[in-house]
Design a protein around this motif. Structure first.
Motif, PDB file in Angstrom:
ATOM      1  N   GLU A  74       0.824  -1.204   0.000  1.00 13.81           N
ATOM      2  CA  GLU A  74       0.000   0.000   0.000  1.00 13.81           C
ATOM      3  C   GLU A  74       0.857   1.252   0.000  1.00 13.81           C
ATOM      4  O   GLU A  74       0.501   2.251  -0.632  1.00 13.81           O
ATOM      5  N   SER A  75       1.987   1.223   0.705  1.00 13.48           N
ATOM      6  CA  SER A  75       2.867   2.385   0.705  1.00 13.48           C
ATOM      7  C   SER A  75       3.431   2.620  -0.690  1.00 13.48           C
ATOM      8  O   SER A  75       3.570   3.766  -1.126  1.00 13.48           O
ATOM      9  N   VAL A  76       3.735   1.548  -1.400  1.00 14.26           N
ATOM     10  CA  VAL A  76       4.197   1.667  -2.776  1.00 14.26           C
ATOM     11  C   VAL A  76       3.084   2.236  -3.651  1.00 14.26           C
ATOM     12  O   VAL A  76       3.301   3.135  -4.472  1.00 14.26           O
ATOM     13  N   GLU A  77       1.872   1.732  -3.465  1.00 11.70           N
ATOM     14  CA  GLU A  77       0.757   2.181  -4.285  1.00 11.70           C
ATOM     15  C   GLU A  77       0.455   3.660  -4.045  1.00 11.70           C
ATOM     16  O   GLU A  77       0.167   4.405  -4.975  1.00 11.70           O
ATOM     17  N   ARG A  78       0.514   4.088  -2.807  1.00 12.48           N
ATOM     18  CA  ARG A  78       0.280   5.507  -2.521  1.00 12.48           C
ATOM     19  C   ARG A  78       1.298   6.366  -3.250  1.00 12.48           C
ATOM     20  O   ARG A  78       0.986   7.449  -3.725  1.00 12.48           O
ATOM     21  N   TRP A  79       2.550   5.884  -3.324  1.00 15.38           N
ATOM     22  CA  TRP A  79       3.583   6.639  -4.036  1.00 15.38           C
ATOM     23  C   TRP A  79       3.312   6.632  -5.536  1.00 15.38           C
ATOM     24  O   TRP A  79       3.363   7.659  -6.194  1.00 15.38           O
ATOM     25  N   SER A 167     -17.331  19.949  -2.487  1.00 15.58           N
ATOM     26  CA  SER A 167     -16.036  19.348  -2.196  1.00 15.58           C
ATOM     27  C   SER A 167     -16.023  18.748  -0.800  1.00 15.58           C
ATOM     28  O   SER A 167     -16.547  19.331   0.150  1.00 15.58           O
ATOM     29  N   MET A 168     -15.413  17.580  -0.664  1.00 11.35           N
ATOM     30  CA  MET A 168     -15.256  16.984   0.661  1.00 11.35           C
ATOM     31  C   MET A 168     -14.388  17.856   1.564  1.00 11.35           C
ATOM     32  O   MET A 168     -14.531  17.839   2.788  1.00 11.35           O
ATOM     33  N   ARG A 169     -13.520  18.643   0.959  1.00  8.27           N
ATOM     34  CA  ARG A 169     -12.715  19.571   1.754  1.00  8.27           C
ATOM     35  C   ARG A 169     -13.620  20.581   2.463  1.00  8.27           C
ATOM     36  O   ARG A 169     -13.379  20.932   3.615  1.00  8.27           O
ATOM     37  N   TYR A 193     -24.193  -0.788   2.328  1.00  9.82           N
ATOM     38  CA  TYR A 193     -22.940  -0.590   1.576  1.00  9.82           C
ATOM     39  C   TYR A 193     -22.126   0.538   2.200  1.00  9.82           C
ATOM     40  O   TYR A 193     -22.665   1.577   2.577  1.00  9.82           O
ATOM     41  N   HIS A 194     -20.817   0.331   2.295  1.00  5.87           N
ATOM     42  CA  HIS A 194     -19.922   1.395   2.749  1.00  5.87           C
ATOM     43  C   HIS A 194     -18.521   1.097   2.245  1.00  5.87           C
ATOM     44  O   HIS A 194     -18.186  -0.041   1.900  1.00  5.87           O
ATOM     45  N   GLU A 195     -17.683   2.127   2.188  1.00  8.97           N
ATOM     46  CA  GLU A 195     -16.265   1.972   1.892  1.00  8.97           C
ATOM     47  C   GLU A 195     -15.517   3.057   2.643  1.00  8.97           C
ATOM     48  O   GLU A 195     -15.945   4.213   2.671  1.00  8.97           O
ATOM     49  N   SER A 196     -14.407   2.692   3.275  1.00 11.18           N
ATOM     50  CA  SER A 196     -13.581   3.684   3.955  1.00 11.18           C
ATOM     51  C   SER A 196     -12.399   4.066   3.076  1.00 11.18           C
ATOM     52  O   SER A 196     -11.911   3.261   2.283  1.00 11.18           O
ATOM     53  N   TRP A 197     -11.979   5.320   3.220  1.00 17.49           N
ATOM     54  CA  TRP A 197     -10.876   5.885   2.432  1.00 17.49           C
ATOM     55  C   TRP A 197      -9.798   6.419   3.365  1.00 17.49           C
ATOM     56  O   TRP A 197     -10.070   6.775   4.511  1.00 17.49           O
ATOM     57  N   ASP A 198      -8.590   6.539   2.837  1.00 21.64           N
ATOM     58  CA  ASP A 198      -7.544   7.267   3.539  1.00 21.64           C
ATOM     59  C   ASP A 198      -7.894   8.753   3.507  1.00 21.64           C
ATOM     60  O   ASP A 198      -8.576   9.236   2.598  1.00 21.64           O
ATOM     61  N   ILE A 199      -7.431   9.501   4.501  1.00 21.43           N
ATOM     62  CA  ILE A 199      -7.822  10.903   4.638  1.00 21.43           C
ATOM     63  C   ILE A 199      -7.303  11.745   3.475  1.00 21.43           C
ATOM     64  O   ILE A 199      -7.984  12.685   3.018  1.00 21.43           O
ATOM     65  N   GLU A 200      -6.110  11.409   2.953  1.00 20.00           N
ATOM     66  CA  GLU A 200      -5.559  12.194   1.847  1.00 20.00           C
ATOM     67  C   GLU A 200      -6.453  12.117   0.618  1.00 20.00           C
ATOM     68  O   GLU A 200      -6.731  13.134  -0.034  1.00 20.00           O
ATOM     69  N   PRO A 205      -8.722  17.475  -3.964  1.00 18.22           N
ATOM     70  CA  PRO A 205      -9.553  18.536  -4.549  1.00 18.22           C
ATOM     71  C   PRO A 205     -10.700  18.041  -5.415  1.00 18.22           C
ATOM     72  O   PRO A 205     -11.707  18.746  -5.573  1.00 18.22           O
ATOM     73  N   GLN A 206     -10.583  16.832  -5.990  1.00 20.73           N
ATOM     74  CA  GLN A 206     -11.641  16.336  -6.868  1.00 20.73           C
ATOM     75  C   GLN A 206     -12.555  15.315  -6.202  1.00 20.73           C
ATOM     76  O   GLN A 206     -13.405  14.723  -6.859  1.00 20.73           O
ATOM     77  N   THR A 207     -12.407  15.124  -4.896  1.00 24.40           N
ATOM     78  CA  THR A 207     -13.323  14.242  -4.165  1.00 24.40           C
ATOM     79  C   THR A 207     -14.508  15.075  -3.705  1.00 24.40           C
ATOM     80  O   THR A 207     -14.338  16.086  -3.032  1.00 24.40           O
ATOM     81  N   MET A 208     -15.709  14.651  -4.070  1.00 21.06           N
ATOM     82  CA  MET A 208     -16.879  15.471  -3.801  1.00 21.06           C
ATOM     83  C   MET A 208     -18.109  14.654  -3.469  1.00 21.06           C
ATOM     84  O   MET A 208     -18.197  13.468  -3.796  1.00 21.06           O
ATOM     85  N   VAL A 209     -19.042  15.293  -2.773  1.00 17.48           N
ATOM     86  CA  VAL A 209     -20.370  14.739  -2.567  1.00 17.48           C
ATOM     87  C   VAL A 209     -21.235  15.290  -3.687  1.00 17.48           C
ATOM     88  O   VAL A 209     -21.437  16.502  -3.801  1.00 17.48           O
ATOM     89  N   VAL A 210     -21.735  14.399  -4.526  1.00 17.62           N
ATOM     90  CA  VAL A 210     -22.435  14.771  -5.764  1.00 17.62           C
ATOM     91  C   VAL A 210     -23.939  14.733  -5.557  1.00 17.62           C
ATOM     92  O   VAL A 210     -24.471  13.802  -4.946  1.00 17.62           O
ATOM     93  N   TYR A 211     -24.632  15.756  -6.080  1.00 16.07           N
ATOM     94  CA  TYR A 211     -26.097  15.736  -6.055  1.00 16.07           C
ATOM     95  C   TYR A 211     -26.704  15.929  -7.445  1.00 16.07           C
ATOM     96  O   TYR A 211     -27.920  15.879  -7.612  1.00 16.07           O
ATOM     97  N   ALA A 212     -25.847  16.138  -8.454  1.00 17.88           N
ATOM     98  CA  ALA A 212     -26.347  16.283  -9.825  1.00 17.88           C
ATOM     99  C   ALA A 212     -25.352  15.679 -10.808  1.00 17.88           C
ATOM    100  O   ALA A 212     -24.137  15.712 -10.580  1.00 17.88           O
ATOM    101  N   LYS A 213     -25.882  15.134 -11.879  1.00 19.62           N
ATOM    102  CA  LYS A 213     -25.063  14.509 -12.922  1.00 19.62           C
ATOM    103  C   LYS A 213     -25.534  15.022 -14.285  1.00 19.62           C
ATOM    104  O   LYS A 213     -26.740  15.014 -14.574  1.00 19.62           O
TER     105      LYS A 213
END
Length: 267
Positions: A74-79, A167-169, A193-200, A205-213
């Protein structure tokens, strides 16, 4: 050769692989990432750890070695999958529109019923200073972002869509996410259903909660009333039918991650 020596050699090989991958990359950084090569390398590391653990100590020892190898991989993948530029959709690709695949795990398309569950609200909790319960109008009143991006599926295809949301930020800022939060769990009403993510990745900047497509409010087929989306994660990590955002000290897996899919799921 003793089992201890075998284990040490396997760990050393993994460490050398990680060290080699963490050397300064060439000046030309626009070469596309070869995911197949990475997966092959990761599998090799895991295989070495497994072989090193196959001794009289039994499965418990194997689990320790596999956990170590997974963390290294995972450390390799993050890099490898760090993002220094933004995704703007594949050049020349048209927005998929109604051809954008619909996915859910319930027996039928999940539809939020306020007469049963009460008015929908996005709960933001966990390691935050100010827990939130954002109604859809409140969510839509927050600073809006729009982005034309790729959606990448673990099966190998991708589709382009125009997403509108928050934006999730911004959500993390409003809730006052605490420094000790290192992961975020995104939960839905799609049969748990759920999935956890790393905080980074959660605060990319492109991680968002979407309400329209594509300029229209989300329909149930695409995750209404709101869903998570970011082009930096594979599709199964992008929780639809979103109800809760929980900031946590440690990750807690996910629907597909618990079934053996890669937890990081980066693109």
């Amino acid at each position: 050769m003793t089992s201890r020596l075998i284990r040490l050699k396997a760990i050393a090989l993994i460490d050398r692989s990680v060290a080699a991958l963490n050397t300064t990359p060439p000046a030309a950084t626009s070469v596309p990432l070869d995911r197949r090569g990475f997966v092959k390398a990761s599998a090799s590391s895991l295989a070495l750890a497994w072989l090193a653990a196959c001794n009289s100590s039994g499965p418990r020892e194997a689990e320790k070695l596999l956990t170590y190898a997974t963390r290294k991989n995972e450390s390799v993948e993050r890099w490898l999958l760090r993002h220094t530029s933004m995704d703007h959709g594949s050049p020349g690709a048209v927005v998929a529109g109604e051809r954008f695949p619909s996915y859910f795990i319930s027996d039928v398309v999940p539809t939020y019923d306020p007469t049963v569950a009460g008015p929908w609200a996005l709960e933001v909790s966990g390691l935050v200073r100010t827990p939130l319960a954002l109604t859809l109008p409140q969510l839509m009143a927050l600073p809006r972002i729009e982005q034309r991006v790729n959606h990448y599926c673990v099966e190998g295809w991708n589709a382009v869509a125009q997403f509108t949301g928050v934006s999730m930020r911004e959500i993390a800022r409003l809730a006052g996410a605490l420094p000790e939060a290192s992961a975020v769990d995104f939960q839905s009403f799609d049969d748990g259903y759920h999935e956890s993510w790393d905080i980074e990745s959660s605060l990319h900047p492109q991680t968002m909660v979407v309400y329209a497509k594509d300029g229209n409010a989300l329909t149930p087929a695409y995750g209404a009333p709101a869903r998570l989306h970011s082009p930096i994660k594979l599709g199964y990590k992008n929780t639809k039918y979103l109800t809760k955002v929980v900031f946590m000290a440690e990750r807690n897996g996910g629907y597909w991650s618990d079934k053996g899919y890669e937890w990081f799921g980066g693109t």
